[in-house]
Design a protein around this motif. Structure first.
Motif, PDB file in Angstrom:
ATOM      1  N   UNK A  23       0.814  -1.207   0.000  1.00 30.51           N
ATOM      2  CA  UNK A  23       0.000   0.000   0.000  1.00 30.51           C
ATOM      3  C   UNK A  23       0.849   1.258   0.000  1.00 30.51           C
ATOM      4  N   UNK A  24       0.382   2.225  -0.769  1.00 32.43           N
ATOM      5  CA  UNK A  24       0.977   3.558  -0.702  1.00 32.43           C
ATOM      6  C   UNK A  24       0.332   4.269   0.480  1.00 32.43           C
ATOM      7  N   UNK A  25       1.063   5.183   1.086  1.00 27.71           N
ATOM      8  CA  UNK A  25       0.507   5.921   2.225  1.00 27.71           C
ATOM      9  C   UNK A  25       1.038   7.343   2.236  1.00 27.71           C
ATOM     10  N   UNK A  26       0.269   8.214   2.868  1.00 24.59           N
ATOM     11  CA  UNK A  26       0.776   9.543   3.189  1.00 24.59           C
ATOM     12  C   UNK A  26       0.384   9.813   4.642  1.00 24.59           C
ATOM     13  N   UNK A  27       0.560  11.041   5.090  1.00 25.74           N
ATOM     14  CA  UNK A  27       0.316  11.373   6.496  1.00 25.74           C
ATOM     15  C   UNK A  27      -1.051  10.875   6.975  1.00 25.74           C
ATOM     16  N   UNK A  28      -2.056  10.997   6.112  1.00 28.52           N
ATOM     17  CA  UNK A  28      -3.426  10.652   6.511  1.00 28.52           C
ATOM     18  C   UNK A  28      -3.604   9.152   6.752  1.00 28.52           C
ATOM     19  N   UNK A  31      -1.865   6.009  10.560  1.00 31.51           N
ATOM     20  CA  UNK A  31      -2.517   5.215  11.619  1.00 31.51           C
ATOM     21  C   UNK A  31      -3.147   3.954  11.044  1.00 31.51           C
ATOM     22  N   UNK A  32      -3.836   4.137   9.928  1.00 35.37           N
ATOM     23  CA  UNK A  32      -4.515   3.024   9.272  1.00 35.37           C
ATOM     24  C   UNK A  32      -3.527   1.922   8.873  1.00 35.37           C
ATOM     25  N   UNK A  33      -2.397   2.323   8.288  1.00 33.67           N
ATOM     26  CA  UNK A  33      -1.432   1.334   7.831  1.00 33.67           C
ATOM     27  C   UNK A  33      -0.759   0.657   9.019  1.00 33.67           C
ATOM     28  N   UNK A  34      -0.592   1.392  10.121  1.00 31.01           N
ATOM     29  CA  UNK A  34      -0.029   0.778  11.326  1.00 31.01           C
ATOM     30  C   UNK A  34      -0.979  -0.305  11.853  1.00 31.01           C
ATOM     31  N   UNK A  35      -2.287  -0.042  11.816  1.00 33.02           N
ATOM     32  CA  UNK A  35      -3.266  -1.048  12.246  1.00 33.02           C
ATOM     33  C   UNK A  35      -3.231  -2.269  11.331  1.00 33.02           C
ATOM     34  N   UNK A  36      -3.078  -2.042  10.029  1.00 32.56           N
ATOM     35  CA  UNK A  36      -2.986  -3.159   9.082  1.00 32.56           C
ATOM     36  C   UNK A  36      -1.773  -4.022   9.384  1.00 32.56           C
ATOM     37  N   UNK A  68      10.484  12.845   6.195  1.00 32.44           N
ATOM     38  CA  UNK A  68      11.726  13.155   5.482  1.00 32.44           C
ATOM     39  C   UNK A  68      11.722  12.676   4.036  1.00 32.44           C
ATOM     40  N   UNK A  69      10.759  11.863   3.672  1.00 34.99           N
ATOM     41  CA  UNK A  69      10.795  11.210   2.355  1.00 34.99           C
ATOM     42  C   UNK A  69       9.795  11.753   1.366  1.00 34.99           C
ATOM     43  N   UNK A  70       9.481  13.033   1.480  1.00 34.67           N
ATOM     44  CA  UNK A  70       8.622  13.635   0.482  1.00 34.67           C
ATOM     45  C   UNK A  70       7.138  13.532   0.793  1.00 34.67           C
ATOM     46  N   UNK A  71       6.812  13.178   2.046  1.00 35.23           N
ATOM     47  CA  UNK A  71       5.416  13.210   2.465  1.00 35.23           C
ATOM     48  C   UNK A  71       4.614  11.956   2.174  1.00 35.23           C
ATOM     49  N   UNK A  72       5.219  11.004   1.472  1.00 34.14           N
ATOM     50  CA  UNK A  72       4.487   9.771   1.187  1.00 34.14           C
ATOM     51  C   UNK A  72       5.452   8.606   1.059  1.00 34.14           C
ATOM     52  N   UNK A  73       4.910   7.420   1.062  1.00 33.72           N
ATOM     53  CA  UNK A  73       5.762   6.243   0.952  1.00 33.72           C
ATOM     54  C   UNK A  73       4.964   5.050   0.479  1.00 33.72           C
ATOM     55  N   UNK A  74       5.635   3.928   0.466  1.00 27.48           N
ATOM     56  CA  UNK A  74       5.061   2.693  -0.033  1.00 27.48           C
ATOM     57  C   UNK A  74       5.490   1.588   0.925  1.00 27.48           C
ATOM     58  N   UNK A  75       4.541   0.790   1.400  1.00 26.98           N
ATOM     59  CA  UNK A  75       4.851  -0.262   2.366  1.00 26.98           C
ATOM     60  C   UNK A  75       4.494  -1.618   1.795  1.00 26.98           C
ATOM     61  N   UNK A  84       9.131 -12.502   9.079  1.00 27.97           N
ATOM     62  CA  UNK A  84       8.181 -11.489   8.651  1.00 27.97           C
ATOM     63  C   UNK A  84       9.033 -10.315   8.175  1.00 27.97           C
ATOM     64  N   UNK A  85       8.807  -9.885   6.937  1.00 28.44           N
ATOM     65  CA  UNK A  85       9.634  -8.862   6.326  1.00 28.44           C
ATOM     66  C   UNK A  85       8.765  -7.666   5.958  1.00 28.44           C
ATOM     67  N   UNK A  86       9.241  -6.481   6.283  1.00 25.46           N
ATOM     68  CA  UNK A  86       8.523  -5.268   5.930  1.00 25.46           C
ATOM     69  C   UNK A  86       9.480  -4.296   5.262  1.00 25.46           C
ATOM     70  N   UNK A  87       9.012  -3.729   4.166  1.00 23.52           N
ATOM     71  CA  UNK A  87       9.825  -2.795   3.413  1.00 23.52           C
ATOM     72  C   UNK A  87       9.069  -1.480   3.298  1.00 23.52           C
ATOM     73  N   UNK A  88       9.726  -0.389   3.633  1.00 21.57           N
ATOM     74  CA  UNK A  88       9.126   0.934   3.508  1.00 21.57           C
ATOM     75  C   UNK A  88      10.010   1.744   2.564  1.00 21.57           C
ATOM     76  N   UNK A  89       9.402   2.225   1.487  1.00 19.66           N
ATOM     77  CA  UNK A  89      10.145   2.988   0.488  1.00 19.66           C
ATOM     78  C   UNK A  89       9.591   4.400   0.403  1.00 19.66           C
TER      79      UNK A  89
END
Length: 152
Positions: A23-28, A31-36, A68-75, A84-89
């Motif tokens: 999933x892509x995420x931004x500030x909004x 919380x949602x992605x942390x719950x996922x 620091x990464x331009x306001x958005x990312x991809x998890x 269990x592997x997690x990647x945040x770009x």
């Protein structure tokens, strides 16, 4: 695909591990992605302190990506061979080699700089690939049940 024989042996080996989250995420969505991540990690077999640590590490990484990464990312989150592997770009300007090479604990009065240190401390392994096009941080935690629970 109705012509496939349902009794034929499956010979297809998935090239990519099955992604639990992509999933892509931004500030909004932080919380949602942390719950996922929490529910997927728990369903994968993480629990207690190890679950809390893993989720906290991921939270630091997604917060870093937004800050620091331009306001958005991809998890991306997946399981592979007992891990269990997690990647945040992100697509920020990258992390300086000096900052990346500094593995010491930040000074207690430092406001920033805790994210990567914490993520490294709270997981079993951490890899960072960074450059001017962005940063990808991969953290790994073992799913083997560590039976070190002390009875209360």
């Amino acid at each position: 695909m109705t012509n496939a024989d349902p009794h034929a042996p499956r010979t297809v080996v998935p090239i990519e591990p099955a992604l639990l989250i992509a999933e892509a995420f931004d500030q909004a969505q932080v919380t949602e992605i942390r719950h996922s991540v929490t529910s997927c990690a728990h369903a994968s077999g993480l629990s207690g302190q190890r679950l809390d640590d893993f989720v906290l590490a991921i939270n630091e990484l997604i917060t870093n990506a937004v800050r620091h990464g331009g306001g958005r990312g991809w998890l991306r989150l997946w399981q592979e061979s007992g891990l269990l592997v997690c990647e945040v770009a992100d697509h920020g300007r990258g992390i300086s080699p000096q900052r990346l090479g500094d593995r010491s604990r930040p000074a207690p009065d430092t406001a920033g700089g805790w994210g990567l240190w914490l993520a490294r401390e709270l997981t079993d392994a951490m890899e960072v690939v960074t450059g001017t096009a962005g940063t990808t941080v991969r953290v790994t935690t073992g799913l083997t049940n560590h039976h070190n629970h002390t009875p209360h």
